[in-house]
Design an enzyme around this catalytic site. Structure first.
Site, PDB file in Angstrom:
ATOM      1  N   GLU A 180       0.839  -1.219   0.000  1.00  0.00           N
ATOM      2  CA  GLU A 180       0.000   0.000   0.000  1.00  0.00           C
ATOM      3  C   GLU A 180       0.867   1.259   0.000  1.00  0.00           C
ATOM      4  OE1 GLU A 180      -2.806  -0.275  -0.911  1.00  0.00           O
ATOM      5  OE2 GLU A 180      -3.405  -2.293  -0.327  1.00  0.00           O
TER       6      GLU A 180
HETATM    7  C1  LIG Z   1       3.215  -9.662  -0.525  1.00  0.00           C
HETATM    8  C2  LIG Z   1       2.839  -8.462  -1.365  1.00  0.00           C
HETATM    9  C3  LIG Z   1       1.510  -8.222  -1.635  1.00  0.00           C
HETATM   10  C4  LIG Z   1       1.139  -7.143  -2.440  1.00  0.00           C
HETATM   11  N1  LIG Z   1      -0.179  -6.939  -2.724  1.00  0.00           N
HETATM   12  C5  LIG Z   1      -0.525  -5.985  -3.616  1.00  0.00           C
HETATM   13  C6  LIG Z   1      -1.881  -5.839  -4.049  1.00  0.00           C
HETATM   14  O1  LIG Z   1      -2.757  -6.580  -3.601  1.00  0.00           O
HETATM   15  N2  LIG Z   1      -2.191  -4.872  -4.952  1.00  0.00           N
HETATM   16  C7  LIG Z   1      -1.230  -4.051  -5.471  1.00  0.00           C
HETATM   17  O2  LIG Z   1      -1.556  -3.194  -6.284  1.00  0.00           O
HETATM   18  N3  LIG Z   1       0.055  -4.155  -5.060  1.00  0.00           N
HETATM   19  C8  LIG Z   1       0.439  -5.100  -4.164  1.00  0.00           C
HETATM   20  N4  LIG Z   1       1.760  -5.229  -3.779  1.00  0.00           N
HETATM   21  C9  LIG Z   1       2.733  -4.296  -4.347  1.00  0.00           C
HETATM   22  C10 LIG Z   1       3.220  -3.283  -3.321  1.00  0.00           C
HETATM   23  O3  LIG Z   1       2.233  -2.292  -3.086  1.00  0.00           O
HETATM   24  C11 LIG Z   1       4.529  -2.681  -3.816  1.00  0.00           C
HETATM   25  O4  LIG Z   1       5.518  -3.705  -3.770  1.00  0.00           O
HETATM   26  C12 LIG Z   1       4.963  -1.510  -2.964  1.00  0.00           C
HETATM   27  O5  LIG Z   1       4.074  -0.411  -3.094  1.00  0.00           O
HETATM   28  C13 LIG Z   1       6.365  -1.011  -3.314  1.00  0.00           C
HETATM   29  O6  LIG Z   1       6.517  -0.826  -4.694  1.00  0.00           O
HETATM   30  P1  LIG Z   1       7.745  -1.524  -5.449  1.00  0.00           P
HETATM   31  O7  LIG Z   1       7.847  -2.923  -4.994  1.00  0.00           O
HETATM   32  O8  LIG Z   1       7.590  -1.244  -6.893  1.00  0.00           O
HETATM   33  O9  LIG Z   1       9.003  -0.765  -4.866  1.00  0.00           O
HETATM   34  P2  LIG Z   1       9.797   0.435  -5.549  1.00  0.00           P
HETATM   35  O10 LIG Z   1       8.842   1.508  -5.976  1.00  0.00           O
HETATM   36  O11 LIG Z   1      10.746  -0.099  -6.550  1.00  0.00           O
HETATM   37  O12 LIG Z   1      10.598   0.976  -4.280  1.00  0.00           O
HETATM   38  C14 LIG Z   1      11.876   0.471  -3.886  1.00  0.00           C
HETATM   39  C15 LIG Z   1      12.455   1.407  -2.834  1.00  0.00           C
HETATM   40  O13 LIG Z   1      12.641   2.721  -3.410  1.00  0.00           O
HETATM   41  C16 LIG Z   1      11.924   3.694  -2.669  1.00  0.00           C
HETATM   42  N5  LIG Z   1      11.381   4.689  -3.597  1.00  0.00           N
HETATM   43  C17 LIG Z   1      10.713   4.467  -4.743  1.00  0.00           C
HETATM   44  N6  LIG Z   1      10.385   5.631  -5.321  1.00  0.00           N
HETATM   45  C18 LIG Z   1      10.852   6.617  -4.522  1.00  0.00           C
HETATM   46  C19 LIG Z   1      10.830   8.036  -4.574  1.00  0.00           C
HETATM   47  N7  LIG Z   1      10.237   8.703  -5.567  1.00  0.00           N
HETATM   48  N8  LIG Z   1      11.420   8.716  -3.584  1.00  0.00           N
HETATM   49  C20 LIG Z   1      11.986   8.064  -2.555  1.00  0.00           C
HETATM   50  N9  LIG Z   1      12.047   6.734  -2.447  1.00  0.00           N
HETATM   51  C21 LIG Z   1      11.489   6.018  -3.421  1.00  0.00           C
HETATM   52  C22 LIG Z   1      10.827   2.918  -1.931  1.00  0.00           C
HETATM   53  O14 LIG Z   1      10.391   3.601  -0.748  1.00  0.00           O
HETATM   54  C23 LIG Z   1      11.537   1.604  -1.622  1.00  0.00           C
HETATM   55  O15 LIG Z   1      12.308   1.746  -0.454  1.00  0.00           O
HETATM   56  C24 LIG Z   1       2.141  -6.291  -2.971  1.00  0.00           C
HETATM   57  C25 LIG Z   1       3.485  -6.516  -2.646  1.00  0.00           C
HETATM   58  C26 LIG Z   1       3.838  -7.598  -1.875  1.00  0.00           C
HETATM   59  C27 LIG Z   1       5.314  -7.832  -1.577  1.00  0.00           C
END
Ligand SMILES: Cc1cc2nc3c(=O)[nH]c(=O)nc-3n(C[C@H](O)[C@H](O)[C@H](O)COP(=O)(O)OP(=O)(O)OC[C@H]3O[C@@H](n4cnc5c(N)ncnc54)[C@H](O)[C@@H]3O)c2cc1C
Length: 334
Positions: free
Chosen positions: A176
């Site tokens: 989220e």
């Molecule tokens: C078990 C699980 C269940 C999930 N369920 C759902 C679901 O039901 N529906 C759904 O839509 N999603 C779901 N997700 C996805 C989840 O919401 C995302 O994994 C999460 O929001 C983080 O996005 P990302 O993995 O792309 O990380 P990234 O965006 O790649 O982030 C990686 C790191 O970089 C940082 N970062 C990224 N952008 C910035 C910025 N602009 N400034 C500063 N820091 C930044 C982040 O804080 C993090 O520390 C799920 C994930 C998991 C692991």
């Protein structure tokens, strides 16, 4: 599990380019609920730690044997175990109070009689949601980890359930929207978005608890400390707004520390409110003295032992963006 939708067809639901607005309605709710997931995990870890600390016998109290008939005293007599339990308790209950306050804003957003009251509640909820999501889930992880620590080696093995709470709470800091993204939401959309106006209204409301404590008597030292923090928060947010307008890197540099600072000060106001209620109820002659005395003791622990964390976050964010951005990406491994 991982699901791949290779070659799948998608359909547009609703109007084009309106999806983000729809998503934020859903996200506010989902982020609040993930915050509560962190809080629930914290509660389970505290309950587990408390039960274990009352039973586990190890060493003698520094003040002399407490359970002289037993081979050792229960570990709840040791100051460091009490530090862990009180940290669990005051963070968990503090978040519960803030969670109820936020839930009330969400109810008023939909159910208040006048449109201005509904709009005011919506603004307040929007400000608080990133704090609830990020801080409650960070608390969930910290309190679950303390649960493992209270159990010692028994916390690390699967049998007692504490290690599962650490694993389960870890995802809440990610999904989220990661907690880093929540902090950016707070600073950019919620604080810079209106120049800090809604935050100042929240601080004004929290200051009412300081006034109530001063009127009641017996809580002056705690009330003074919380009142000073609230004014420090107001000044800090004004500084942050000004710094972010000057340098676009600042909002990303201060965000996580600003959210944590805000949460610790908010919880202090919540605990002061609880102390006022406990003090007033005891003064009115309540028979539940142990319950209300426990609230006063817990509020005092929060003020003396947890609230100082706010200072570290304030000092860190005042360190500015320069020291974060100076090192070239190519040189991080040197
Ligand atoms: C078990 C699980 C269940 C999930 N369920 C759902 C679901 O039901 N529906 C759904 O839509 N999603 C779901 N997700 C996805 C989840 O919401 C995302 O994994 C999460 O929001 C983080 O996005 P990302 O993995 O792309 O990380 P990234 O965006 O790649 O982030 C990686 C790191 O970089 C940082 N970062 C990224 N952008 C910035 C910025 N602009 N400034 C500063 N820091 C930044 C982040 O804080 C993090 O520390 C799920 C994930 C998991 C692991």
């Amino acid at each position: 599990c991982v699901m791949n939708f290779d070659g799948a067809q998608g359909w547009l639901v609703g109007e084009a380019n309106q999806g983000l607005a729809c998503m934020f309605t859903m996200m506010n709710d989902a982020r609040f609920q993930v915050g509560l997931q962190g809080l629930g995990i914290a509660e389970a870890a505290f309950q587990g730690g408390l039960a274990y600390a009352r039973e586990r016998l190890q060493s003698r109290s520094l003040a002399g044997p407490v359970a002289a008939q037993k081979p050792a005293d229960p570990i709840i007599v040791h100051p460091d175990v009490r530090r862990m339990l009180l940290t669990q308790k005051t963070l968990t209950e503090g978040c519960r109070m803030l969670g109820i306050y936020t839930a009330r804003q969400l109810d008023l957003e939909h159910g208040a009689i006048s449109a201005p009251a509904r709009q005011a509640a919506a603004r307040r909820a929007a400000l608080l949601i990133p704090i609830v999501k990020a801080f409650f889930t960070d608390v969930g992880q910290e309190v679950a980890s303390l649960g493992v620590q209270v159990y010692g080696g028994h916390g690390y093995i699967r049998e007692w359930g504490m290690e599962q709470l650490v694993r389960d709470s870890r995802i809440t800091q990610l999904y989220e929207g990661t907690n880093g993204i929540q902090a950016l939401d707070l600073i950019r959309r919620k604080v810079l978005g209106d120049g800090g106006a809604e935050l100042n209204l929240l601080i004004d409301e929290m200051a009412l608890h300081v006034r109530a404590a001063n009127a009641l008597g017996g809580l002056q030292a705690m009330a003074t400390a919380v009142g000073q923090r609230l004014e420090e928060w107001r000044a800090l947010s004004a500084h942050v707004v000004e710094a972010c307008e000057r340098d676009p890197q600042e909002s990303g540099a201060v965000s996580v520390d600003f959210l944590a600072y805000s949460a610790y000060v908010l919880l202090a106001a919540m605990w002061l409110q609880a102390a006022v209620r406990a003090q007033a109820t005891l003064a009115a002659g309540s028979a539940e003295t142990a319950f209300y005395r426990a609230k006063l003791d817990a509020a005092t622990f929060y003020w003396r032992r947890i609230l100082p964390r706010a200072t570290a976050h304030r000092e860190a964010l005042l360190g500015g963006a320069d020291c974060l951005m100076a090192l070239p990406a190519s040189d991080f491994a040197f």
